[in-house]
Design a protein around this motif. Sequence first.
Motif, PDB file in Angstrom:
ATOM      1  N   SER A   1      21.306  26.581  12.548  1.00  5.33           N
ATOM      2  CA  SER A   1      22.660  27.063  12.267  1.00  5.33           C
ATOM      3  C   SER A   1      23.235  27.660  13.541  1.00  5.33           C
ATOM      4  O   SER A   1      22.501  28.192  14.373  1.00  5.33           O
ATOM      5  CB  SER A   1      22.622  28.144  11.181  1.00  5.33           C
ATOM      6  OG  SER A   1      22.121  27.602   9.981  1.00  5.33           O
ATOM      7  N   LYS A   2      24.549  27.603  13.669  1.00  9.38           N
ATOM      8  CA  LYS A   2      25.211  28.135  14.861  1.00  9.38           C
ATOM      9  C   LYS A   2      25.203  29.657  14.813  1.00  9.38           C
ATOM     10  O   LYS A   2      25.452  30.260  13.771  1.00  9.38           O
ATOM     11  CB  LYS A   2      26.638  27.616  14.956  1.00  9.38           C
ATOM     12  CG  LYS A   2      27.231  27.742  16.351  1.00  9.38           C
ATOM     13  CD  LYS A   2      28.563  27.047  16.455  1.00  9.38           C
ATOM     14  CE  LYS A   2      28.356  25.709  17.120  1.00  9.38           C
ATOM     15  NZ  LYS A   2      29.630  25.073  17.491  1.00  9.38           N
ATOM     16  N   VAL A   3      24.886  30.288  15.946  1.00  7.30           N
ATOM     17  CA  VAL A   3      24.871  31.742  16.091  1.00  7.30           C
ATOM     18  C   VAL A   3      25.698  32.109  17.318  1.00  7.30           C
ATOM     19  O   VAL A   3      25.994  31.263  18.159  1.00  7.30           O
ATOM     20  CB  VAL A   3      23.425  32.297  16.211  1.00  7.30           C
ATOM     21  CG1 VAL A   3      22.628  32.049  14.935  1.00  7.30           C
ATOM     22  CG2 VAL A   3      22.700  31.700  17.405  1.00  7.30           C
ATOM     23  N   ASN A   4      26.053  33.392  17.435  1.00  6.98           N
ATOM     24  CA  ASN A   4      26.873  33.842  18.568  1.00  6.98           C
ATOM     25  C   ASN A   4      26.118  33.836  19.886  1.00  6.98           C
ATOM     26  O   ASN A   4      26.700  33.596  20.939  1.00  6.98           O
ATOM     27  CB  ASN A   4      27.436  35.237  18.310  1.00  6.98           C
ATOM     28  CG  ASN A   4      28.536  35.209  17.275  1.00  6.98           C
ATOM     29  OD1 ASN A   4      29.195  34.196  17.095  1.00  6.98           O
ATOM     30  ND2 ASN A   4      28.716  36.310  16.587  1.00  6.98           N
ATOM     31  N   GLN A   5      24.821  34.142  19.849  1.00  5.78           N
ATOM     32  CA  GLN A   5      24.030  34.172  21.080  1.00  5.78           C
ATOM     33  C   GLN A   5      22.575  33.890  20.747  1.00  5.78           C
ATOM     34  O   GLN A   5      22.135  34.111  19.626  1.00  5.78           O
ATOM     35  CB  GLN A   5      24.172  35.510  21.790  1.00  5.78           C
ATOM     36  CG  GLN A   5      23.663  36.688  20.995  1.00  5.78           C
ATOM     37  CD  GLN A   5      23.953  38.002  21.698  1.00  5.78           C
ATOM     38  OE1 GLN A   5      24.823  38.081  22.553  1.00  5.78           O
ATOM     39  NE2 GLN A   5      23.214  39.033  21.353  1.00  5.78           N
ATOM     40  N   PRO A   6      21.820  33.404  21.731  1.00  2.00           N
ATOM     41  CA  PRO A   6      20.399  33.154  21.492  1.00  2.00           C
ATOM     42  C   PRO A   6      19.630  34.469  21.365  1.00  2.00           C
ATOM     43  O   PRO A   6      20.159  35.542  21.666  1.00  2.00           O
ATOM     44  CB  PRO A   6      19.946  32.379  22.725  1.00  2.00           C
ATOM     45  CG  PRO A   6      21.042  32.441  23.702  1.00  2.00           C
ATOM     46  CD  PRO A   6      22.250  33.000  23.045  1.00  2.00           C
ATOM     47  N   THR A   7      18.387  34.364  20.950  1.00  2.00           N
ATOM     48  CA  THR A   7      17.546  35.552  20.822  1.00  2.00           C
ATOM     49  C   THR A   7      17.360  36.207  22.185  1.00  2.00           C
ATOM     50  O   THR A   7      17.552  35.583  23.238  1.00  2.00           O
ATOM     51  CB  THR A   7      16.162  35.182  20.261  1.00  2.00           C
ATOM     52  OG1 THR A   7      15.512  34.313  21.203  1.00  2.00           O
ATOM     53  CG2 THR A   7      16.257  34.511  18.904  1.00  2.00           C
ATOM     54  N   THR A   8      16.968  37.460  22.174  1.00  2.00           N
ATOM     55  CA  THR A   8      16.723  38.203  23.412  1.00  2.00           C
ATOM     56  C   THR A   8      15.664  37.495  24.255  1.00  2.00           C
ATOM     57  O   THR A   8      15.789  37.393  25.478  1.00  2.00           O
ATOM     58  CB  THR A   8      16.259  39.633  23.082  1.00  2.00           C
ATOM     59  OG1 THR A   8      17.255  40.241  22.265  1.00  2.00           O
ATOM     60  CG2 THR A   8      16.050  40.452  24.330  1.00  2.00           C
ATOM     61  N   GLU A   9      14.627  36.993  23.594  1.00  2.00           N
ATOM     62  CA  GLU A   9      13.551  36.297  24.314  1.00  2.00           C
ATOM     63  C   GLU A   9      14.062  35.042  25.003  1.00  2.00           C
ATOM     64  O   GLU A   9      13.670  34.736  26.132  1.00  2.00           O
ATOM     65  CB  GLU A   9      12.410  35.947  23.342  1.00  2.00           C
ATOM     66  CG  GLU A   9      11.691  37.148  22.766  1.00  2.00           C
ATOM     67  CD  GLU A   9      12.379  37.763  21.542  1.00  2.00           C
ATOM     68  OE1 GLU A   9      11.836  38.750  21.011  1.00  2.00           O
ATOM     69  OE2 GLU A   9      13.445  37.275  21.125  1.00  2.00           O
ATOM     70  N   CYS A  10      14.942  34.291  24.339  1.00  2.00           N
ATOM     71  CA  CYS A  10      15.491  33.077  24.955  1.00  2.00           C
ATOM     72  C   CYS A  10      16.473  33.419  26.068  1.00  2.00           C
ATOM     73  O   CYS A  10      16.557  32.698  27.069  1.00  2.00           O
ATOM     74  CB  CYS A  10      16.141  32.187  23.902  1.00  2.00           C
ATOM     75  SG  CYS A  10      14.929  31.415  22.816  1.00  2.00           S
ATOM     76  N   GLN A  11      17.205  34.508  25.932  1.00  2.00           N
ATOM     77  CA  GLN A  11      18.076  34.948  27.025  1.00  2.00           C
ATOM     78  C   GLN A  11      17.243  35.301  28.247  1.00  2.00           C
ATOM     79  O   GLN A  11      17.609  34.985  29.375  1.00  2.00           O
ATOM     80  CB  GLN A  11      18.911  36.142  26.576  1.00  2.00           C
ATOM     81  CG  GLN A  11      19.991  35.789  25.589  1.00  2.00           C
ATOM     82  CD  GLN A  11      20.789  36.994  25.139  1.00  2.00           C
ATOM     83  OE1 GLN A  11      20.804  38.032  25.786  1.00  2.00           O
ATOM     84  NE2 GLN A  11      21.463  36.856  24.009  1.00  2.00           N
ATOM     85  N   LYS A  12      16.092  35.947  28.020  1.00  2.00           N
ATOM     86  CA  LYS A  12      15.199  36.285  29.131  1.00  2.00           C
ATOM     87  C   LYS A  12      14.635  35.015  29.765  1.00  2.00           C
ATOM     88  O   LYS A  12      14.550  34.907  30.980  1.00  2.00           O
ATOM     89  CB  LYS A  12      14.065  37.185  28.644  1.00  2.00           C
ATOM     90  CG  LYS A  12      13.160  37.677  29.751  1.00  2.00           C
ATOM     91  CD  LYS A  12      12.116  38.649  29.209  1.00  2.00           C
ATOM     92  CE  LYS A  12      11.210  39.235  30.250  1.00  2.00           C
ATOM     93  NZ  LYS A  12      10.748  38.398  31.297  1.00  2.00           N
ATOM     94  N   ALA A  13      14.276  34.043  28.937  1.00  2.00           N
ATOM     95  CA  ALA A  13      13.768  32.768  29.458  1.00  2.00           C
ATOM     96  C   ALA A  13      14.825  32.068  30.306  1.00  2.00           C
ATOM     97  O   ALA A  13      14.504  31.456  31.326  1.00  2.00           O
ATOM     98  CB  ALA A  13      13.323  31.870  28.308  1.00  2.00           C
ATOM     99  N   LEU A  14      16.091  32.178  29.903  1.00  2.00           N
ATOM    100  CA  LEU A  14      17.173  31.611  30.708  1.00  2.00           C
ATOM    101  C   LEU A  14      17.184  32.225  32.103  1.00  2.00           C
ATOM    102  O   LEU A  14      17.275  31.530  33.106  1.00  2.00           O
ATOM    103  CB  LEU A  14      18.527  31.885  30.045  1.00  2.00           C
ATOM    104  CG  LEU A  14      18.953  30.976  28.914  1.00  2.00           C
ATOM    105  CD1 LEU A  14      20.185  31.541  28.221  1.00  2.00           C
ATOM    106  CD2 LEU A  14      19.240  29.590  29.439  1.00  2.00           C
TER     107      LEU A  14
END
Length: 160
Positions: free
Chosen positions: A115-128
Motif C-alpha cells: 500500500s502507498k505510504v507517505n515515507q519509507p520506514t526509518t530503517e529503509c531511510q537509513k539504508a538509502l
Amino acid sequence: MKNWIIAGLAVTALSGCAQLEGYSSAVKTPPPASLVGNWQTMGPQKGLVSPEARASLIITAAGDTLDCRQWQRVIAKPGKTTLLDGDWVNINNQSRVMPLELNGSVLHYDKLTLSKVNQPTTECQKALADNAAPAAVQAAAEPTAAKSGKHYSGVFNRAN
C-alpha cells in the motif's frame, strides 16, 4: 514451401519473447504517476521470510527504485522500472525482473501486496543514506503531503 512454413512458425513463436539480458541492458523508463511513491507491506505476507518482516518499494518519477526488506537486518536493492512486453516491471541490480501490477490502490510485487505510504520506514531511510542511493530515490523517500490521484489497473499475465 516447407521452409517458409517452418520460418513463419519460428518467427511467430519468438515474436512475443522479449528478453532483458541484464540490469545494464534494461532501459530505465519513467513509470506512470500512479506507480510513483513509497509502497509498504501491511501485516504478514507470504512473500516474506517471517510474519514480522516488512518490505518497502520506493519508485521515483524518473524510474529509479529501491526494494528494501527488513526483518533481522535490512537488505536494500536498487533498481529501475522498465516496460517489458507492454507491462511495467522492476529490474534490480542483480538482474531480477519482477512485475509491478497495480489494482486500485494496491500494488502487487514479488509475491507481496503493498500500500502507498507517505515515507519509507526509518530503517529503509537509513539504508538509502548508507548505500548512497541516487538523489532521485532519496528525494522520493522524503516526507511529502499525501497525494491523491487516479490509479490504473495493470495486468501481468506472465508466470515468473
